[in-house]
Design an enzyme around this catalytic site. Structure first.
Site, mmCIF file in Angstrom:
data_model
loop_
_atom_site.group_PDB
_atom_site.id
_atom_site.type_symbol
_atom_site.label_atom_id
_atom_site.label_comp_id
_atom_site.label_asym_id
_atom_site.label_seq_id
_atom_site.Cartn_x
_atom_site.Cartn_y
_atom_site.Cartn_z
ATOM 1 N N ASP A 173 -16.867 -13.871 -10.942
ATOM 2 C CA ASP A 173 -15.489 -14.323 -10.783
ATOM 3 C C ASP A 173 -14.691 -13.059 -10.417
ATOM 4 O O ASP A 173 -16.009 -11.282 -10.807
ATOM 5 C CB ASP A 173 -14.461 -14.525 -11.594
ATOM 6 N N GLN B 156 -4.815 -22.786 -5.373
ATOM 7 C CA GLN B 156 -4.489 -23.669 -7.231
ATOM 8 C C GLN B 156 -3.419 -24.546 -6.683
ATOM 9 O O GLN B 156 -3.936 -25.654 -5.879
ATOM 10 C CB GLN B 156 -3.942 -22.201 -7.244
ATOM 11 N N CYS C 115 -35.813 -34.149 -24.694
ATOM 12 C CA CYS C 115 -35.762 -32.767 -24.619
ATOM 13 C C CYS C 115 -37.356 -32.584 -24.823
ATOM 14 O O CYS C 115 -37.937 -32.027 -25.151
ATOM 15 C CB CYS C 115 -34.836 -31.956 -25.330
ATOM 16 N N CYS D 73 -36.951 -27.633 -28.242
ATOM 17 C CA CYS D 73 -37.555 -28.837 -28.860
ATOM 18 C C CYS D 73 -39.007 -29.044 -29.131
ATOM 19 O O CYS D 73 -39.545 -29.817 -29.904
ATOM 20 C CB CYS D 73 -36.922 -29.923 -27.995
ATOM 21 N N CYS E 96 -37.471 -28.621 -23.769
ATOM 22 C CA CYS E 96 -36.812 -27.202 -23.879
ATOM 23 C C CYS E 96 -38.123 -26.889 -24.743
ATOM 24 O O CYS E 96 -38.431 -27.370 -26.271
ATOM 25 C CB CYS E 96 -35.845 -27.153 -24.578
ATOM 26 N N ASP F 148 -19.519 -24.289 -13.709
ATOM 27 C CA ASP F 148 -19.883 -22.996 -14.685
ATOM 28 C C ASP F 148 -19.004 -22.757 -15.588
ATOM 29 O O ASP F 148 -18.180 -23.694 -15.874
ATOM 30 C CB ASP F 148 -19.568 -21.288 -13.909
ATOM 31 N N GLY G 94 -7.559 -23.763 -11.827
ATOM 32 C CA GLY G 94 -6.781 -24.377 -12.527
ATOM 33 C C GLY G 94 -7.020 -24.883 -13.631
ATOM 34 O O GLY G 94 -5.650 -25.765 -13.295
ATOM 35 N N HIS H 218 -31.743 -24.264 -26.646
ATOM 36 C CA HIS H 218 -31.983 -25.714 -25.688
ATOM 37 C C HIS H 218 -30.507 -26.395 -25.282
ATOM 38 O O HIS H 218 -30.280 -26.971 -24.717
ATOM 39 C CB HIS H 218 -31.597 -26.098 -27.350
ATOM 40 N N PHE I 1 -8.653 -14.490 -13.456
ATOM 41 C CA PHE I 1 -8.664 -15.366 -14.611
ATOM 42 C C PHE I 1 -8.561 -14.286 -16.214
ATOM 43 O O PHE I 1 -7.585 -14.339 -17.250
ATOM 44 C CB PHE I 1 -9.385 -16.493 -15.041
HETATM 45 C C1 LIG Z 1 -12.386 -22.569 -19.023
HETATM 46 N N1 LIG Z 1 -11.841 -22.800 -17.959
HETATM 47 C C2 LIG Z 1 -11.285 -22.090 -16.478
HETATM 48 N N2 LIG Z 1 -10.527 -22.231 -15.495
HETATM 49 C C3 LIG Z 1 -10.308 -21.288 -15.052
HETATM 50 C C4 LIG Z 1 -10.066 -21.275 -13.048
HETATM 51 C C5 LIG Z 1 -9.924 -19.953 -12.721
HETATM 52 C C6 LIG Z 1 -9.284 -19.957 -11.526
HETATM 53 O O1 LIG Z 1 -8.180 -20.382 -11.610
HETATM 54 N N3 LIG Z 1 -9.695 -19.223 -11.532
HETATM 55 C C7 LIG Z 1 -10.610 -18.131 -11.271
HETATM 56 N N4 LIG Z 1 -10.164 -16.998 -10.827
HETATM 57 N N5 LIG Z 1 -10.931 -17.880 -12.932
HETATM 58 C C8 LIG Z 1 -11.165 -19.230 -13.588
HETATM 59 C C9 LIG Z 1 -11.843 -18.912 -14.617
HETATM 60 C C10 LIG Z 1 -13.319 -18.025 -14.609
HETATM 61 C C11 LIG Z 1 -14.512 -18.263 -15.004
HETATM 62 C C12 LIG Z 1 -14.908 -17.309 -15.232
HETATM 63 O O2 LIG Z 1 -15.417 -16.684 -16.453
HETATM 64 C C13 LIG Z 1 -15.097 -16.696 -17.191
HETATM 65 O O3 LIG Z 1 -16.340 -17.063 -18.099
HETATM 66 C C14 LIG Z 1 -15.411 -17.313 -19.072
HETATM 67 C C15 LIG Z 1 -16.716 -16.879 -15.986
HETATM 68 O O4 LIG Z 1 -17.057 -15.539 -15.967
HETATM 69 C C16 LIG Z 1 -18.241 -14.796 -15.637
HETATM 70 C C17 LIG Z 1 -16.700 -17.246 -14.873
HETATM 71 O O5 LIG Z 1 -17.090 -17.015 -13.903
HETATM 72 C C18 LIG Z 1 -17.045 -17.503 -12.799
HETATM 73 C C19 LIG Z 1 -11.753 -20.564 -15.193
HETATM 74 N N6 LIG Z 1 -12.237 -21.024 -16.337
#
Ligand SMILES: CNc1nc2cc3c(=O)[nH]c(N)nc3c(CC[C@H]3O[C@@H](OC)[C@H](OC)[C@@H]3OC)c2[nH]1
Length: 374
Positions: free
Chosen positions: A94, A191, A306, A311, A308, A268, A218, A337, A98
């Protein structure tokens, strides 16, 4: 020439779901896919071998964290993230957009970029779209995210519109700053908050920049799930069919299913690993808090459906004991798990799409899991 190629294998007849293959420099990813989060260049409590054992195809790391510690130049000198963390499959990073807003004491946002204080030692930093891309180029992930502002859920229309428009200008700057489009695929991030017209503008304008993949940003930031699904319905139709779609931060079983049904390919979330460390595990009959007394003498596995390692070898009673005794193995067994549970759910979803039975699968899964059918 882009670093990745998305191959649409099959469009589900029952919904907007699709089966795909994402060809990357470090291997092919079958989609829809759940991506375990490894924020600081490790999926907490897991070795790369264990991740492969449970079927992880791609993992995430985070630019904000790795820039602050150990520094992207050190990772570059180590040969890049794949070498550094001994992971030879795809990685996505990322941009840190964020985290800058959620983790640090934010100083201020300008057109140029964001000034913030490190959550580690309070030191002052400045990240611009160009700087974020420079860091991601140094880390070397196969898929990298544009630097954006994840507009807060409670933002009003005016703020959301200005923020979305700035994120579009930042996306252009990310594209220009990206040094290795043939090695690292840069995804644009849509966004527009919870507003239909702003989501449509953001999606259309981002797609005009012709990225190899698109994230819906977002969301999963405190809004009710039905609002999140509504925003997906407003946004996904404007994303090209021949490119992957990534819903950021989403990972509960119901949200994964609802997202796949709306045409999302990649997900993710820290949820499975984070709740595992606190002793909450997914099972096919809903979540279980393993420290509860009812499990003290339960010698059955966490989930008898499961496959895994946890389990197959340990009982609820033993795992509860480990948590009560604050043993490190507790976090490891619960993490193995929970990640396997979500990765296997995605395997089952891919099979259901292939067999045109995804909505039937969803209904059966929800009933067993205990979700009320909305
Ligand atoms: C939990 N809800 C959630 N809504 C999100 C919305 C956005 C967004 O609009 N823009 C960006 N750039 N990132 C976001 C992120 C962070 C994901 C990252 O945050 C990290 O996990 C917390 C992880 O980094 C390895 C992950 O990598 C993609 C969000 N997380």
């Amino acid at each position: 020439m882009s670093a990745i190629r998305y191959e649409l294998i099959k469009q589900c007849k029952q919904s907007g779901a699709r089966l795909g293959k994402l060809h990357t420099p470090h291997g092919i990813i079958e989609t829809p896919i759940f991506m375990p989060v490894g924020t600081q260049a490790t999926v907490k409590a897991m070795t790369p071998e264990e991740l492969k054992e449970i079927g992880a195809q791609i993992i995430l790391s985070n630019t904000y964290h790795l820039y602050l510690r150990p520094g992207e130049r050190l990772v570059e000198r180590a040969g890049g993230l794949h070498e550094f963390m001994n992971w030879d499959r795809p990685i996505l990073t990322d941009s840190g957009g964020f985290q800058v807003f959620s983790l640090s004491d934010l100083r201020n946002i300008t057109e140029e970029g964001v000034t913030f204080r490190s959550h580690l030692d309070g030191s002052k930093h400045f990240i611009s779209p160009e700087k974020a891309i420079e860091i991601e180029n140094a880390l070397g992930a196969d898929i990298i995210m544009a630097f954006d502002e994840c507009t807060p859920y409670e933002a009003d229309y005016e703020y959301t519109k200005n923020s979305m428009e700035r994120t579009l200008r930042w996306a252009e700057r990310c594209k220009s700053a990206h040094k290795k489009p043939d090695k690292q695929a840069l995804f644009g991030i849509v966004q527009g908050g919870m507003f239909k017209d702003l989501r449509e503008i953001s999606a259309k304008e981002t797609v005009k920049m012709d990225f190899p993949g698109y994230a819906v940003g977002g969301l999963s930031i405190g809004e009710p799930k039905d609002i999140m699904y509504q925003v997906l319905d407003w946004t996904v139709p404007f994303l090209p069919e021949n490119k992957p779609r990534y819903l950021m931060g989403v990972g509960s079983p119901d949200a994964l299913l609802e997202g796949v049904i709306r045409g999302i390919d990649m997900f993710d979330c820290v949820l499975p690993t984070r709740i595992a460390r606190n002793g909450t595990v997914f099972t096919s009959k809903g979540k279980v808090v393993i420290k509860n007394a009812e499990h003290a003498e339960d010698f059955s596995p966490l989930d008898d459906e499961c496959d895994c390692y946890t389990c197959k070898n340990y009982s609820r009673a033993y795992i509860r004991h480990l948590f009560k005794a604050k043993e490190i193995l507790a976090a490891r067994l619960a993490t193995i798990h929970n990640l396997r549970f979500l990765l296997k759910l995605m395997e089952d979803i891919r099979r259901a799409i292939m067999e045109d039975s995804l909505l039937d699968f969803k209904e059966e899964f929800f009933k067993k899991y205990g979700y009320t059918q909305d």
